[in-house]
Design a protein around this motif. Structure first.
Motif, mmCIF file in Angstrom:
data_model
loop_
_atom_site.group_PDB
_atom_site.id
_atom_site.type_symbol
_atom_site.label_atom_id
_atom_site.label_comp_id
_atom_site.label_asym_id
_atom_site.label_seq_id
_atom_site.Cartn_x
_atom_site.Cartn_y
_atom_site.Cartn_z
ATOM 1 N N LEU A 55 45.761 39.409 37.817
ATOM 2 C CA LEU A 55 44.884 40.265 37.023
ATOM 3 C C LEU A 55 44.017 41.111 37.953
ATOM 4 O O LEU A 55 43.416 40.585 38.880
ATOM 5 N N ASP A 109 41.586 43.333 36.614
ATOM 6 C CA ASP A 109 40.314 43.515 35.928
ATOM 7 C C ASP A 109 39.395 42.316 36.150
ATOM 8 O O ASP A 109 39.716 41.192 35.761
ATOM 9 N N GLU A 110 38.248 42.558 36.782
ATOM 10 C CA GLU A 110 37.318 41.467 37.119
ATOM 11 C C GLU A 110 36.747 40.770 35.884
ATOM 12 O O GLU A 110 36.544 39.563 35.885
ATOM 13 N N GLU A 111 36.487 41.542 34.838
ATOM 14 C CA GLU A 111 35.948 40.946 33.605
ATOM 15 C C GLU A 111 36.979 40.015 32.959
ATOM 16 O O GLU A 111 36.650 38.931 32.487
ATOM 17 N N LYS A 112 38.246 40.435 32.979
ATOM 18 C CA LYS A 112 39.310 39.591 32.425
ATOM 19 C C LYS A 112 39.508 38.331 33.276
ATOM 20 O O LYS A 112 39.767 37.253 32.747
ATOM 21 N N LYS A 113 39.368 38.477 34.588
ATOM 22 C CA LYS A 113 39.459 37.306 35.477
ATOM 23 C C LYS A 113 38.365 36.300 35.132
ATOM 24 O O LYS A 113 38.603 35.098 35.086
#
Length: 144
Positions: free
Chosen positions: A95, A97-101
């Protein structure tokens, strides 16, 4: 025995279709693993159909063992141990995307809570499976 023959024929047909049409081998492996877990845990085709129809959390111990087997086949569980670090590593590698991680890490951690209090391997795996099933909407939003 009849069930095993039917499963073998189905796998052969799927393998041929994959070869001819270039389908993803991961799908074939997943189907083979599902059939193996069914056989190893004594889950018949009718029980499997009922299970996948969305019957909810399985009460039958062999279905809990089936769920644990599925998780072991993909590396989420290993001999009764929840492989949280393995999952987090895969998320970090796949992934961007840091927010999704962050969301995925929180979900992975929450699905591991309370497992130390469960002794039975199948119950443990089923609890993890149920957690991911319950949070499928969150998982879908993370993967998209």
């Amino acid at each position: 025995m009849k069930f095993q023959v039917i499963c073998s024929i189905i796998l052969c047909l799927i393998s041929c279709a994959v070869e001819l049409h270039g389908m993803n081998w991961k799908i074939v492996k997943m189907m083979r693993d599902t059939m193996t877990c069914m056989k190893d845990n004594g889950v018949n085709i009718d029980e499997f159909k009922h299970y996948v129809s969305g019957a909810g959390v399985p009460a039958d111990h062999k279905l809990k063992c089936f769920e644990n087997c599925q998780l072991e086949k993909v590396g989420i569980m290993s001999d009764g141990t929840y492989n949280m670090e393995y999952l987090k590593e895969n998320i970090n590698n796949n992934l961007a995307d840091e927010e999704k991680k962050k969301q995925a890490g929180e979900l992975i951690s929450s699905c591991g809570s309370g497992l130390n209090d469960i002794e039975d391997v199948c119950d443990k795996g089923s609890q993890v499976f149920t957690c991911f099933r319950t949070n499928k909407d969150i998982m879908s939003s993370i993967i998209q």
